[in-house]
Design a protein around this motif. Structure first.
Motif, PDB file in Angstrom:
ATOM      1  N   THR A  97       0.840  -1.203   0.000  1.00 46.86           N
ATOM      2  CA  THR A  97       0.000   0.000   0.000  1.00 46.86           C
ATOM      3  C   THR A  97       0.872   1.249   0.000  1.00 46.86           C
ATOM      4  N   PRO A  98       0.435   2.293  -0.701  1.00 45.53           N
ATOM      5  CA  PRO A  98       1.195   3.548  -0.677  1.00 45.53           C
ATOM      6  C   PRO A  98       1.415   4.063   0.751  1.00 45.53           C
ATOM      7  N   VAL A  99       0.427   3.845   1.620  1.00 42.30           N
ATOM      8  CA  VAL A  99       0.525   4.308   3.015  1.00 42.30           C
ATOM      9  C   VAL A  99       1.692   3.633   3.721  1.00 42.30           C
ATOM     10  N   ASN A 100       1.787   2.305   3.624  1.00 38.59           N
ATOM     11  CA  ASN A 100       2.855   1.606   4.346  1.00 38.59           C
ATOM     12  C   ASN A 100       4.210   1.738   3.658  1.00 38.59           C
ATOM     13  N   ILE A 101       4.205   1.942   2.351  1.00 36.59           N
ATOM     14  CA  ILE A 101       5.479   2.221   1.681  1.00 36.59           C
ATOM     15  C   ILE A 101       6.057   3.513   2.252  1.00 36.59           C
ATOM     16  N   GLN A 102       5.197   4.486   2.468  1.00 39.09           N
ATOM     17  CA  GLN A 102       5.658   5.778   2.986  1.00 39.09           C
ATOM     18  C   GLN A 102       5.984   5.734   4.477  1.00 39.09           C
ATOM     19  N   ARG A 103       5.111   5.094   5.268  1.00 39.23           N
ATOM     20  CA  ARG A 103       5.283   5.199   6.729  1.00 39.23           C
ATOM     21  C   ARG A 103       6.092   4.072   7.352  1.00 39.23           C
ATOM     22  N   ARG A 104       6.218   2.921   6.698  1.00 42.84           N
ATOM     23  CA  ARG A 104       6.915   1.778   7.309  1.00 42.84           C
ATOM     24  C   ARG A 104       8.206   1.377   6.598  1.00 42.84           C
ATOM     25  N   ARG A 105       8.293   1.618   5.302  1.00 42.88           N
ATOM     26  CA  ARG A 105       9.479   1.155   4.558  1.00 42.88           C
ATOM     27  C   ARG A 105      10.788   1.755   5.080  1.00 42.88           C
ATOM     28  N   PRO A 106      10.861   3.066   5.365  1.00 43.29           N
ATOM     29  CA  PRO A 106      12.144   3.618   5.838  1.00 43.29           C
ATOM     30  C   PRO A 106      12.662   2.932   7.109  1.00 43.29           C
ATOM     31  N   LYS A 107      11.780   2.694   8.075  1.00 44.62           N
ATOM     32  CA  LYS A 107      12.191   2.045   9.324  1.00 44.62           C
ATOM     33  C   LYS A 107      12.579   0.586   9.060  1.00 44.62           C
ATOM     34  N   LYS A 108      11.853  -0.072   8.159  1.00 47.77           N
ATOM     35  CA  LYS A 108      12.187  -1.458   7.807  1.00 47.77           C
ATOM     36  C   LYS A 108      13.596  -1.529   7.229  1.00 47.77           C
ATOM     37  N   LEU A 109      13.938  -0.591   6.353  1.00 47.41           N
ATOM     38  CA  LEU A 109      15.281  -0.569   5.751  1.00 47.41           C
ATOM     39  C   LEU A 109      16.355  -0.310   6.810  1.00 47.41           C
ATOM     40  N   GLN A 110      15.997   0.474   7.811  1.00 48.19           N
ATOM     41  CA  GLN A 110      16.923   0.725   8.929  1.00 48.19           C
ATOM     42  C   GLN A 110      17.157  -0.567   9.718  1.00 48.19           C
ATOM     43  N   HIS A 111      16.065  -1.299   9.987  1.00 41.42           N
ATOM     44  CA  HIS A 111      16.200  -2.594  10.683  1.00 41.42           C
ATOM     45  C   HIS A 111      17.072  -3.543   9.869  1.00 41.42           C
ATOM     46  N   LEU A 112      16.864  -3.559   8.547  1.00 42.39           N
ATOM     47  CA  LEU A 112      17.655  -4.433   7.675  1.00 42.39           C
ATOM     48  C   LEU A 112      19.132  -4.072   7.745  1.00 42.39           C
ATOM     49  N   ALA A 113      19.447  -2.791   7.693  1.00 38.98           N
ATOM     50  CA  ALA A 113      20.843  -2.348   7.765  1.00 38.98           C
ATOM     51  C   ALA A 113      21.475  -2.769   9.088  1.00 38.98           C
ATOM     52  N   ASN A 114      20.726  -2.612  10.181  1.00 41.54           N
ATOM     53  CA  ASN A 114      21.235  -2.996  11.507  1.00 41.54           C
ATOM     54  C   ASN A 114      21.498  -4.504  11.578  1.00 41.54           C
ATOM     55  N   LEU A 115      20.575  -5.294  11.038  1.00 42.44           N
ATOM     56  CA  LEU A 115      20.745  -6.749  11.070  1.00 42.44           C
ATOM     57  C   LEU A 115      21.892  -7.200  10.166  1.00 42.44           C
ATOM     58  N   LYS A 116      22.029  -6.548   9.016  1.00 41.07           N
ATOM     59  CA  LYS A 116      23.158  -6.883   8.130  1.00 41.07           C
ATOM     60  C   LYS A 116      24.489  -6.608   8.817  1.00 41.07           C
ATOM     61  N   ALA A 117      24.548  -5.501   9.541  1.00 38.33           N
ATOM     62  CA  ALA A 117      25.782  -5.157  10.266  1.00 38.33           C
ATOM     63  C   ALA A 117      26.065  -6.207  11.335  1.00 38.33           C
ATOM     64  N   LEU A 118      25.010  -6.667  12.007  1.00 35.26           N
ATOM     65  CA  LEU A 118      25.178  -7.702  13.030  1.00 35.26           C
ATOM     66  C   LEU A 118      25.637  -9.015  12.412  1.00 35.26           C
ATOM     67  N   VAL A 119      24.985  -9.414  11.335  1.00 29.97           N
ATOM     68  CA  VAL A 119      25.334 -10.681  10.667  1.00 29.97           C
ATOM     69  C   VAL A 119      26.763 -10.628  10.140  1.00 29.97           C
ATOM     70  N   ALA A 120      27.225  -9.456   9.731  1.00 27.42           N
ATOM     71  CA  ALA A 120      28.587  -9.306   9.217  1.00 27.42           C
ATOM     72  C   ALA A 120      29.639  -9.582  10.294  1.00 27.42           C
ATOM     73  N   THR A 121      29.232  -9.514  11.553  1.00 31.39           N
ATOM     74  CA  THR A 121      30.179  -9.781  12.660  1.00 31.39           C
ATOM     75  C   THR A 121      30.343 -11.278  12.920  1.00 31.39           C
ATOM     76  N   TYR A 122      29.449 -12.115  12.352  1.00 29.63           N
ATOM     77  CA  TYR A 122      29.553 -13.558  12.555  1.00 29.63           C
ATOM     78  C   TYR A 122      30.717 -14.094  11.735  1.00 29.63           C
ATOM     79  N   SER A 123      31.431 -15.060  12.306  1.00 21.23           N
ATOM     80  CA  SER A 123      32.562 -15.626  11.571  1.00 21.23           C
ATOM     81  C   SER A 123      32.095 -16.667  10.575  1.00 21.23           C
TER      82      SER A 123
END
Length: 195
Positions: A169-195
């Motif tokens: 929905t246009p509503v959730n693309i606008q209001r939820r997508r930015p925070k979701k991408l932030q969560h993804l970036a944080n998790l990618k950074a965490l996963v990158a620390t795994y050996s």
């Protein structure tokens, strides 16, 4: 269409019949999705009739978990088909409701605006501040079911899921997508620390 009667019936069943091990897919999840669906319908100016059909679909979308997590969407449709005629729902309405329920099956496949709304409401938390606390309940549920063994495995799955997920929905693309991408970036950074 007696929405309130159908709602009272299915909420009573979910309260009494959902397994206690559903830390994520419990009654609280259905109520959260219901709240978000109502919010999206209001923001998108969906008619009262269509909103009622959508809210009914939300109430049944995870009802299949009373029996099994496997193909729970199909079982939810069966439960809706059995129960809703007694509350004055027509066969055509029930089929639309089942279309919405089936659209929530991962990967989500909505084919119309109401199906897009239920899909976005179902995974709304992906773009909210409570993402980590809600995610922890899903991890606990999957761990209890023997599907996951470690937090590292869970975090890798979350990265893959967030990378492929999209709000509709246009509503959730606008209001939820930015925070979701932030969560993804944080998790990618965490996963990158795994050996």
């Amino acid at each position: 269409m007696d929405y309130l009667g159908a709602k009272a019936d299915i909420l009573g069943k979910l309260t009494n019949e959902l397994p206690q091990s559903l830390y994520y897919h419990g009654l609280h999840h259905t109520l959260d999705v219901l709240y978000v669906a109502e919010e999206l319908c209001a923001l998108m100016r969906i008619s009262a009739y269509e909103t009622m059909l959508l809210k009914t679909a939300v109430l049944y979308h995870d009802a299949g978990f009373m029996f099994s997590s496997l193909d729970h969407e199909l079982r939810g449709c069966e439960i809706a088909r059995e129960a809703l005629p007694a509350y004055g729902y027509f066969a055509s309405e029930i089929e639309r409701i089942c279309g919405m329920i089936m659209a929530t099956k991962i990967p989500q496949t909505p084919r119309n605006p109401l199906e897009e709304i239920i899909c976005d409401a179902d995974l709304d938390y992906l773009g909210r501040p409570d993402f980590y606390s809600i995610g922890a309940t899903l991890f606990k549920e999957l761990e209890a079911a023997g599907i996951l063994k470690s937090e590292e495995e869970w975090n890798r799955i979350q990265v893959r899921f967030l990378e492929t997920h999209a709000f509709f929905t246009p509503v959730n693309i606008q209001r939820r997508r930015p925070k979701k991408l932030q969560h993804l970036a944080n998790l990618k950074a965490l996963v990158a620390t795994y050996s």
